[in-house]
Design a protein around this motif. Structure first.
Motif, short mmCIF file in Angstrom:
data_model
loop_
_atom_site.label_atom_id
_atom_site.label_comp_id
_atom_site.label_asym_id
_atom_site.label_seq_id
_atom_site.Cartn_x
_atom_site.Cartn_y
_atom_site.Cartn_z
N UNK A 190 45.76 52.92 41.34
CA UNK A 190 46.43 52.72 42.40
C UNK A 190 46.08 51.31 43.03
N UNK A 191 44.56 51.46 43.13
CA UNK A 191 43.93 50.22 43.73
C UNK A 191 44.18 49.15 42.83
N UNK A 192 43.76 49.12 41.69
CA UNK A 192 44.24 48.00 40.75
C UNK A 192 45.50 47.19 41.16
N UNK A 193 46.50 48.13 41.03
CA UNK A 193 47.79 47.43 41.34
C UNK A 193 48.01 46.83 42.52
N UNK A 194 47.58 47.44 43.72
CA UNK A 194 47.39 46.76 45.00
C UNK A 194 46.67 45.55 44.89
N UNK A 195 45.74 45.23 44.02
CA UNK A 195 44.90 44.05 44.04
C UNK A 195 45.58 43.07 43.38
N UNK A 196 46.22 43.48 42.09
CA UNK A 196 47.17 42.48 41.35
C UNK A 196 48.32 41.91 41.91
N UNK A 197 48.76 42.66 42.96
CA UNK A 197 50.12 42.39 43.48
C UNK A 197 50.06 41.40 44.87
N UNK A 198 48.71 41.44 45.17
CA UNK A 198 48.52 40.74 46.55
C UNK A 198 48.53 39.22 46.51
N UNK A 199 48.52 38.61 45.18
CA UNK A 199 48.51 37.15 44.98
C UNK A 199 49.94 37.11 44.48
N UNK A 200 50.43 37.90 44.02
CA UNK A 200 51.99 37.97 43.54
C UNK A 200 52.56 37.78 45.03
N UNK A 201 52.58 38.64 45.71
CA UNK A 201 53.16 38.56 47.14
C UNK A 201 52.89 37.18 48.06
N UNK A 202 51.66 36.43 47.62
CA UNK A 202 51.06 35.48 48.22
C UNK A 202 52.03 34.18 47.51
N UNK A 203 52.02 34.35 46.28
CA UNK A 203 52.66 33.41 45.56
C UNK A 203 54.29 33.41 45.75
N UNK A 204 54.92 34.36 45.85
CA UNK A 204 56.42 34.45 46.32
C UNK A 204 56.51 33.88 47.73
N UNK A 205 55.56 33.94 48.31
CA UNK A 205 55.75 33.36 50.06
C UNK A 205 55.65 31.70 50.03
N UNK A 206 55.00 31.31 48.63
CA UNK A 206 54.98 29.85 48.83
C UNK A 206 56.61 29.49 48.20
#
Length: 410
Positions: free
Chosen positions: A255-271
């Motif tokens: 679960x923790x690994x998935x949150x770490x992976x998707x943090x930059x995904x959220x940031x990239x989508x925000x670009x």
């Protein structure tokens, strides 16, 4: 089209160094939690005393982000990051002689909170080096440093199996190496705005911004949810699904690994789109699958899918909220605002576990807790889309050094 000048030389070096340092200091910050059961047996602690021991560094670290962010605005990460890292070595080593005294462990844990403040140091550093079109992704990458907690949970007890003092010596050595390296490798962005007002005035100004508390509320849902699941998910899996401690710990690490992976995904989508839209979508995902989990589905496959989907949503929301911070906060207040937002987010993770435990004790079910999570995430989704989507980049953020003239908002 982005030009080479938009991402100046040194930006990625600072990003990589800050992310490594963030992960190391977060490992140090979480050193007590993986060993808490051993302290409980050694010292004959009650469940409450064990909980306090684990909570002290987390609470201090969360609150310490407020002054750490403001000090970074004033003195720069080049000074503050190596200094905080070096100071964190002291409580790490104090854990060695303190292991036989609950009082001394609490004192060492209080000082260990220093390690949790580096989040508010790295965000203004990374924010200043990257242009608006790249900040979301860069801040998301930096946010993967929260994986230091997962590193601690996995490696600390395994290292301790080869010597009870060895984890502290290993982490102290790693912090020392990083502090020296950071003193040479971290550089503040030339021309960054430096506030001259006193610390109390800057914190008051940051706290006086409406957007500070709006962002704090959203981050309390996103990152607070990550913290809450990190603290309580193993207990939930053991209690409700009757998994072994090892099995529950492994799934919690996933679960923790998935949150770490998707943090930059959220940031990239925000670009690529407004961060508030990304935040709203991420929280909508959390709300949907919290409802699914409230109906107590079988762990395989639906329960696992629901938990991992919530992890993805919470991780993405954490990345997008700080992309939003970089857009709507004046450049010279990013550290101060980050400190407040990060503090509220960290503290937000301690209410849900207490609530889940209380509800389970009273009702023998976790469903009410998941429904409350769904309601909270849905409220954040509506607010992010309805209110935060209308906010524009501040002129200070738009005109930050290193931003090409005429660059469009993210």
């Amino acid at each position: 089209m982005e030009t080479q000048a938009e991402t100046p030389p040194g930006a990625y070096r600072n990003l990589i160094v800050a992310t490594v340092g963030f992960a190391l200091t977060f490992w140090a910050w979480d050193l007590i939690a993986p060993l808490a059961a051993g302290y409980k047996d050694r010292l004959g602690l009650s469940d409450f005393q064990q909980s306090v021991l684990v909570a002290v560094p987390v609470l201090v670290g969360s609150l310490g982000r407020v002054p750490a962010g403001a000090l970074t605005d004033r003195y720069g990460a080049r000074i503050v990051f190596p200094l905080v890292t070096a100071l964190t070595i002291v409580p790490v080593l104090l854990l060695v002689p303190a292991r036989d005294s609950y009082g001394w462990l609490l004192a060492a844990g209080f000082l260990l909170g220093l390690g949790g403040t580096t989040f508010a140091i790295g965000v203004p550093l990374v924010n200043s080096w990257f242009p608006p079109r790249r900040r979301g992704f860069a801040l998301g990458v930096f946010g993967t440093g929260t994986g230091g907690v997962a590193l601690s949970g996995y490696f600390t007890p395994r290292i301790a199996a080869h010597g009870e003092n060895l984890p502290f010596l290993v982490v102290a050595a790693a912090l020392a190496v990083f502090a020296v390296a950071a003193a040479f490798l971290i550089t503040d962005r030339p021309g960054r705005p430096v506030p001259i007002a006193p610390l109390s005035t800057r914190l008051r100004r940051a706290g006086g911004l409406r957007v500070t508390w709006e962002l704090s509320a959203l981050y309390a849902i996103g990152f607070g949810g990550v913290v809450a699941f990190g603290v309580y998910l193993p207990t939930y899996l053991k209690t409700w699904y009757e998994l072994s401690p090892t099995g529950a710990g492994t799934k919690a690490a996933g679960f923790a690994l998935v949150t770490v992976i998707f943090r930059p995904v959220g940031g990239r989508l925000s670009d690529r789109m407004h961060p508030a839209v990304v935040t709203a979508g991420a929280l909508a995902l959390v709300a949907l699958f919290a409802v699914v989990q409230a109906f107590d589905p079988p762990l395989y496959p639906l329960g696992t899918l629901a938990l991992l989907a919530m992890a993805a949503g919470l991780g993405a929301a954490g990345g997008s909220v700080f992309a939003l911070v970089s857009q709507v906060t004046p450049q010279d207040r990013v550290g101060s605002v980050t400190g407040i937002v990060g503090a509220v987010g960290g503290l937000g993770g301690f209410v849900p576990p207490l609530l889940m435990g209380a509800v389970y004790s009273a009702k023998g079910s976790y469903s009410i807790g998941f429904m409350l999570l769904s309601d909270l995430a849905l409220a954040g989704c509506v607010y992010a889309y309805g209110r935060m989507r209308t906010l524009e980049r501040t002129s200070a953020a738009a005109d930050a050094p290193g931003t090409a003239a005429g660059a469009s908002p993210s």
